[in-house]
Motif scaffolding. Sequence first.
Motif, PDB file in Angstrom:
ATOM      1  N   ASP A  48       0.856  -1.184   0.000  1.00 13.08           N
ATOM      2  CA  ASP A  48       0.000   0.000   0.000  1.00 13.08           C
ATOM      3  C   ASP A  48       0.893   1.234   0.000  1.00 13.08           C
ATOM      4  OD1 ASP A  48      -1.904   1.943   0.301  1.00 13.08           O
ATOM      5  OD2 ASP A  48      -2.926   0.958   1.953  1.00 13.08           O
ATOM      6  N   LEU A  49       0.997   1.881  -1.156  1.00 12.18           N
ATOM      7  CA  LEU A  49       1.888   3.030  -1.288  1.00 12.18           C
ATOM      8  C   LEU A  49       1.361   4.278  -0.590  1.00 12.18           C
ATOM      9  CD1 LEU A  49       3.124   2.596  -4.976  1.00 12.18           C
ATOM     10  CD2 LEU A  49       4.361   2.105  -2.860  1.00 12.18           C
ATOM     11  N   LYS A  50       0.162   4.208  -0.028  1.00  8.32           N
ATOM     12  CA  LYS A  50      -0.337   5.312   0.792  1.00  8.32           C
ATOM     13  C   LYS A  50       0.298   5.272   2.174  1.00  8.32           C
ATOM     14  CE  LYS A  50      -4.624   5.508  -1.709  1.00  8.32           C
ATOM     15  NZ  LYS A  50      -6.034   5.201  -1.744  1.00  8.32           N
ATOM     16  N   LEU A  51       0.818   4.096   2.552  1.00  7.14           N
ATOM     17  CA  LEU A  51       1.441   3.922   3.866  1.00  7.14           C
ATOM     18  C   LEU A  51       2.934   3.637   3.789  1.00  7.14           C
ATOM     19  CD1 LEU A  51      -1.267   1.665   5.546  1.00  7.14           C
ATOM     20  CD2 LEU A  51      -0.970   4.136   5.776  1.00  7.14           C
ATOM     21  N   ASP A  52       3.377   2.986   2.723  1.00  5.41           N
ATOM     22  CA  ASP A  52       4.779   2.579   2.575  1.00  5.41           C
ATOM     23  C   ASP A  52       5.224   2.917   1.154  1.00  5.41           C
ATOM     24  OD1 ASP A  52       7.258   1.394   2.482  1.00  5.41           O
ATOM     25  OD2 ASP A  52       6.544  -0.643   2.856  1.00  5.41           O
ATOM     26  N   SER A  53       6.153   3.839   1.011  1.00  6.79           N
ATOM     27  CA  SER A  53       6.549   4.323  -0.316  1.00  6.79           C
ATOM     28  C   SER A  53       7.757   3.587  -0.908  1.00  6.79           C
ATOM     29  CB  SER A  53       6.855   5.823  -0.240  1.00  6.79           C
ATOM     30  OG  SER A  53       7.937   6.047   0.635  1.00  6.79           O
ATOM     31  N   ASP A  54       8.199   2.514  -0.267  1.00  2.85           N
ATOM     32  CA  ASP A  54       9.413   1.830  -0.727  1.00  2.85           C
ATOM     33  C   ASP A  54       9.099   0.733  -1.746  1.00  2.85           C
ATOM     34  OD1 ASP A  54      12.044   1.094  -1.017  1.00  2.85           O
ATOM     35  OD2 ASP A  54      12.128  -0.015   0.874  1.00  2.85           O
ATOM     36  N   LEU A  55       8.662   1.127  -2.927  1.00  2.00           N
ATOM     37  CA  LEU A  55       8.363   0.160  -3.986  1.00  2.00           C
ATOM     38  C   LEU A  55       9.627  -0.550  -4.439  1.00  2.00           C
ATOM     39  CD1 LEU A  55       6.478  -1.176  -6.031  1.00  2.00           C
ATOM     40  CD2 LEU A  55       6.827   0.810  -7.522  1.00  2.00           C
ATOM     41  N   THR A  56      10.707   0.186  -4.641  1.00  2.70           N
ATOM     42  CA  THR A  56      11.966  -0.407  -5.101  1.00  2.70           C
ATOM     43  C   THR A  56      12.484  -1.438  -4.109  1.00  2.70           C
ATOM     44  OG1 THR A  56      12.501   1.637  -6.253  1.00  2.70           O
ATOM     45  CG2 THR A  56      14.299   0.096  -5.904  1.00  2.70           C
ATOM     46  N   GLY A  57      12.457  -1.106  -2.832  1.00  5.24           N
ATOM     47  CA  GLY A  57      12.917  -2.037  -1.803  1.00  5.24           C
ATOM     48  C   GLY A  57      12.063  -3.294  -1.740  1.00  5.24           C
ATOM     49  N   THR A  58      10.756  -3.131  -1.888  1.00 12.12           N
ATOM     50  CA  THR A  58       9.858  -4.282  -1.871  1.00 12.12           C
ATOM     51  C   THR A  58      10.098  -5.173  -3.080  1.00 12.12           C
ATOM     52  OG1 THR A  58       8.187  -3.022  -0.668  1.00 12.12           O
ATOM     53  CG2 THR A  58       7.435  -4.997  -1.815  1.00 12.12           C
ATOM     54  N   LEU A  59      10.304  -4.571  -4.248  1.00 16.91           N
ATOM     55  CA  LEU A  59      10.594  -5.355  -5.451  1.00 16.91           C
ATOM     56  C   LEU A  59      11.886  -6.140  -5.279  1.00 16.91           C
ATOM     57  CD1 LEU A  59       9.668  -2.770  -8.232  1.00 16.91           C
ATOM     58  CD2 LEU A  59       8.441  -4.890  -7.679  1.00 16.91           C
ATOM     59  N   ARG A  60      12.900  -5.504  -4.707  1.00 14.13           N
ATOM     60  CA  ARG A  60      14.186  -6.161  -4.477  1.00 14.13           C
ATOM     61  C   ARG A  60      14.070  -7.299  -3.473  1.00 14.13           C
ATOM     62  NH1 ARG A  60      17.223  -1.474  -3.448  1.00 14.13           N
ATOM     63  NH2 ARG A  60      17.337  -0.811  -5.588  1.00 14.13           N
ATOM     64  N   GLU A  61      13.383  -7.027  -2.372  1.00 18.06           N
ATOM     65  CA  GLU A  61      13.298  -8.006  -1.276  1.00 18.06           C
ATOM     66  C   GLU A  61      12.367  -9.167  -1.603  1.00 18.06           C
ATOM     67  OE1 GLU A  61      11.260  -9.813   1.939  1.00 18.06           O
ATOM     68  OE2 GLU A  61      10.391  -7.977   1.169  1.00 18.06           O
ATOM     69  N   PHE A  62      11.207  -8.889  -2.188  1.00 13.08           N
ATOM     70  CA  PHE A  62      10.204  -9.922  -2.443  1.00 13.08           C
ATOM     71  C   PHE A  62      10.468 -10.652  -3.759  1.00 13.08           C
ATOM     72  CE2 PHE A  62       5.687 -10.959  -3.783  1.00 13.08           C
ATOM     73  CZ  PHE A  62       5.548 -12.030  -2.915  1.00 13.08           C
ATOM     74  N   GLY A  63      10.966  -9.936  -4.768  1.00 14.53           N
ATOM     75  CA  GLY A  63      11.269 -10.549  -6.061  1.00 14.53           C
ATOM     76  C   GLY A  63      10.063 -11.168  -6.747  1.00 14.53           C
ATOM     77  N   PRO A  64       8.986 -10.374  -6.978  1.00 12.01           N
ATOM     78  CA  PRO A  64       7.775 -10.936  -7.557  1.00 12.01           C
ATOM     79  C   PRO A  64       7.944 -11.351  -9.015  1.00 12.01           C
ATOM     80  CG  PRO A  64       7.602  -8.559  -7.496  1.00 12.01           C
ATOM     81  CD  PRO A  64       8.871  -8.928  -6.777  1.00 12.01           C
ATOM     82  N   ASP A  65       7.153 -12.340  -9.430  1.00  8.90           N
ATOM     83  CA  ASP A  65       7.094 -12.734 -10.838  1.00  8.90           C
ATOM     84  C   ASP A  65       6.144 -11.825 -11.600  1.00  8.90           C
ATOM     85  OD1 ASP A  65       8.762 -15.108 -10.578  1.00  8.90           O
ATOM     86  OD2 ASP A  65       7.084 -15.935  -9.418  1.00  8.90           O
ATOM     87  N   VAL A  66       5.122 -11.319 -10.892  1.00  8.13           N
ATOM     88  CA  VAL A  66       4.093 -10.484 -11.490  1.00  8.13           C
ATOM     89  C   VAL A  66       3.781  -9.332 -10.540  1.00  8.13           C
ATOM     90  CG1 VAL A  66       1.693 -10.412 -12.310  1.00  8.13           C
ATOM     91  CG2 VAL A  66       3.066 -12.460 -12.673  1.00  8.13           C
ATOM     92  N   VAL A  67       3.575  -8.137 -11.091  1.00  9.25           N
ATOM     93  CA  VAL A  67       3.154  -6.965 -10.305  1.00  9.25           C
ATOM     94  C   VAL A  67       1.854  -6.459 -10.906  1.00  9.25           C
ATOM     95  CG1 VAL A  67       3.748  -4.632  -9.552  1.00  9.25           C
ATOM     96  CG2 VAL A  67       5.542  -6.362  -9.765  1.00  9.25           C
ATOM     97  N   GLY A  68       0.881  -6.230 -10.034  1.00 10.27           N
ATOM     98  CA  GLY A  68      -0.405  -5.729 -10.517  1.00 10.27           C
ATOM     99  C   GLY A  68      -0.886  -4.587  -9.671  1.00 10.27           C
TER     100      GLY A  68
END
Length: 68
Positions: A48-68
């Motif tokens: 939820d980017l209204k509460l946590d703005s670290d999209l780059t960090g989440t992408l790095r840490e979680f490593g999703p196959d798909v983002v929606g």
Amino acid sequence: MKILLVNPPSHPTLSGVAQFVISDFYMEPLALEVLAGALPEHTVRILDLKLDSDLTGTLREFGPDVVG
């Protein structure tokens, strides 16, 4: 499959319900929660980017196959 569902941040120039919401009031991303619940065979995370703005960090840490 690892799936990241993203709730975008509010934008002050967009019209809609966000204009009328009291600043101390917050609604959960219920649609994303329902979608995540419908995917039990996958690993789903909601950002939820209204509460946590670290999209780059989440992408790095979680490593999703798909983002929606």
